[in-house]
Design a protein around this motif. Structure first.
Motif, PDB file in Angstrom:
ATOM      1  N   PHE A 252      83.765  28.380  85.736  1.00 16.89           N
ATOM      2  CA  PHE A 252      82.767  28.564  86.785  1.00 16.89           C
ATOM      3  C   PHE A 252      83.490  28.638  88.124  1.00 16.89           C
ATOM      4  CE2 PHE A 252      83.369  24.040  86.241  1.00 16.89           C
ATOM      5  CZ  PHE A 252      83.363  23.518  87.527  1.00 16.89           C
ATOM      6  N   LYS A 253      82.759  28.933  89.182  1.00 21.72           N
ATOM      7  CA  LYS A 253      83.314  28.946  90.525  1.00 21.72           C
ATOM      8  C   LYS A 253      82.691  27.804  91.320  1.00 21.72           C
ATOM      9  CE  LYS A 253      84.157  33.930  90.441  1.00 21.72           C
ATOM     10  NZ  LYS A 253      83.806  35.253  91.012  1.00 21.72           N
ATOM     11  N   ALA A 254      83.425  27.316  92.325  1.00 21.81           N
ATOM     12  CA  ALA A 254      82.953  26.158  93.081  1.00 21.81           C
ATOM     13  C   ALA A 254      83.353  26.283  94.540  1.00 21.81           C
ATOM     14  CB  ALA A 254      83.529  24.872  92.490  1.00 21.81           C
ATOM     15  N   ASN A 255      82.535  25.692  95.423  1.00 23.45           N
ATOM     16  CA  ASN A 255      82.862  25.718  96.839  1.00 23.45           C
ATOM     17  C   ASN A 255      83.857  24.611  97.177  1.00 23.45           C
ATOM     18  OD1 ASN A 255      81.393  23.329  96.948  1.00 23.45           O
ATOM     19  ND2 ASN A 255      79.721  24.156  98.172  1.00 23.45           N
ATOM     20  N   PHE A 256      84.278  24.550  98.436  1.00 25.35           N
ATOM     21  CA  PHE A 256      85.316  23.600  98.851  1.00 25.35           C
ATOM     22  C   PHE A 256      84.881  22.154  98.631  1.00 25.35           C
ATOM     23  CE2 PHE A 256      87.441  20.858 101.911  1.00 25.35           C
ATOM     24  CZ  PHE A 256      88.774  21.201 101.721  1.00 25.35           C
ATOM     25  N   ALA A 257      83.646  21.822  98.970  1.00 25.70           N
ATOM     26  CA  ALA A 257      83.176  20.448  98.848  1.00 25.70           C
ATOM     27  C   ALA A 257      83.201  19.967  97.399  1.00 25.70           C
ATOM     28  CB  ALA A 257      81.759  20.327  99.415  1.00 25.70           C
ATOM     29  N   PHE A 258      82.759  20.807  96.478  1.00 20.53           N
ATOM     30  CA  PHE A 258      82.769  20.439  95.058  1.00 20.53           C
ATOM     31  C   PHE A 258      84.201  20.314  94.552  1.00 20.53           C
ATOM     32  CE2 PHE A 258      81.061  21.695  90.571  1.00 20.53           C
ATOM     33  CZ  PHE A 258      81.190  20.380  90.162  1.00 20.53           C
ATOM     34  N   ARG A 259      85.071  21.218  94.990  1.00 17.25           N
ATOM     35  CA  ARG A 259      86.465  21.162  94.564  1.00 17.25           C
ATOM     36  C   ARG A 259      87.134  19.889  95.084  1.00 17.25           C
ATOM     37  NH1 ARG A 259      87.007  26.195  96.935  1.00 17.25           N
ATOM     38  NH2 ARG A 259      89.050  25.633  97.808  1.00 17.25           N
TER      39      ARG A 259
END
Length: 335
Positions: free
Chosen positions: A94-101
């Motif tokens: 999946f792909k994730a934004n900076f905060a989730f990463r």
């Protein structure tokens, strides 16, 4: 809505046309190689388990709130490995934004299972050269070796040679991975693995250092390690193979203890599936999938990859164990 990953990447065992599963009959272990024992690692593992076995007084003295906090830390560490290092960074499910990463990098640090770059290298080489001398925890070398013995021994030369061929450019391209790798043992681990877990119970509800350390560091770390270890050992030994009998990994008989990573026969056939199983969190105990679904719902994760059900059925019909497939019709909670 999860994206259907009908095309499986190079780590998959499905052919490009999705018509069959490649046979990965294991190559026998190279008997003439004598593995050097890493005595410092042996001592560290012995010390950890010795402290864990002495948890009795801490369990008596600790506050309930500390036990709850320790459990939360254990979940965070496990999900940091499963959601972060495994499904996101290693398999790009999946792909994730900076905060989730950032969140999953912190949680993965709590697990103290190498930095994300090294973790992904070992896991990608495990998938590409599964059950061969190049597999870091080759299950053909026995249950104990695949469980934890591999950490106490020098790597087989083939692990190093094949590991050097693995492309990790996508992993190191993430600035969070580079930052974690650069300061892993000097900043990240001391803060997130040790200091915060010990300090929070002591500061907020007056817990003793001894109880905080034993419950929130030693107990949490030991349990987290063995949940991951069982995926490498038990999930390659005890269970069934409904998707491919040609592979060593199984749908582990203890899969509900592994928090979503025990559906290993499926995972080795469809490694890019974000759920690491055919089913979702409501069909099986798979909190990692539930976490990804939650962050997808709030827009922090997207492009969730899921294998096409038609492709799953086709490959299972051609390669899987028929009796095991019959059991798939029963709720996974009771099989």
């Amino acid at each position: 809505m999860p994206k259907l990953a009908t095309e499986i990447n190079n780590n998959s065992l499905a052919d490009d046309d999705g018509a069959k599963v490649k046979d990965q009959t294991p190559v026998p272990y190279f008997k003439s190689f004598k593995t050097p024992i890493l005595w410092s690692k042996v001592f560290n593992i012995w010390l950890l388990h010795t402290l864990f076995l002495g948890l009795g007084p801490a369990l008596v003295l600790t506050k309930i709130s500390t036990l709850v906090f320790g459990y939360i830390l254990t979940l965070a560490a496990v999900l940091g490995v499963q959601v972060g290092a495994h499904r996101y960074y290693c398999h790009r499910a999946f792909k994730a934004n900076f905060a989730f990463r950032l969140l999953i990098v912190i949680c993965q640090t709590i697990s103290l299972q190498k930095d994300i770059y090294d973790w992904c290298r070992d896991h990608r080489v495990h998938h590409k050269f599964s059950e061969t001398d190049a597999d870091p925890h080759n299950s053909n070398r026995g249950f104990f070796f695949s469980h934890m013995g591999w950490l106490m021994l020098s790597k087989h030369p083939e692990v190093r040679r094949k590991g050097a061929t693995i492309d990790l450019s996508d992993v190191i391209a993430d600035p969070l991975v580079r930052l974690q790798r650069k300061y892993y043992y000097f900043v990240w681990v001391p803060i997130f693995w040790f200091a915060i877990p010990v300090a929070v119970p002591m500061y907020f509800w007056g817990e003793s250092f001894y109880a905080s350390f034993m419950i929130c560091v030693i107990a949490r770390y030991t349990i987290t390690l063995h949940i991951t270890f069982l995926v490498n050992s038990w999930a390659h030994a005890y269970g069934n193979r409904p998707y491919s009998e040609k592979l060593i990994p199984v749908e582990a008989s203890c899969r509900h203890m592994l928090m979503g990573e025990g559906f290993h026969n499926y995972h080795h056939v469809f490694p890019n599936d974000y759920s690491a199983s055919e089913f979702g969190p409501m069909d099986v105990f798979n909190p990692a999938t539930a976490i990804i679904n939650f962050f997808a719902a709030i827009g922090w994760a997207w492009d969730l990859k899921k294998a096409d059900p038609k492709l799953i059925r086709k490959i299972a019909a051609e390669s899987g164990d028929k009796q095991a497939q019959y059991q798939l019709g029963t709720r996974r909670w009771i099989v």
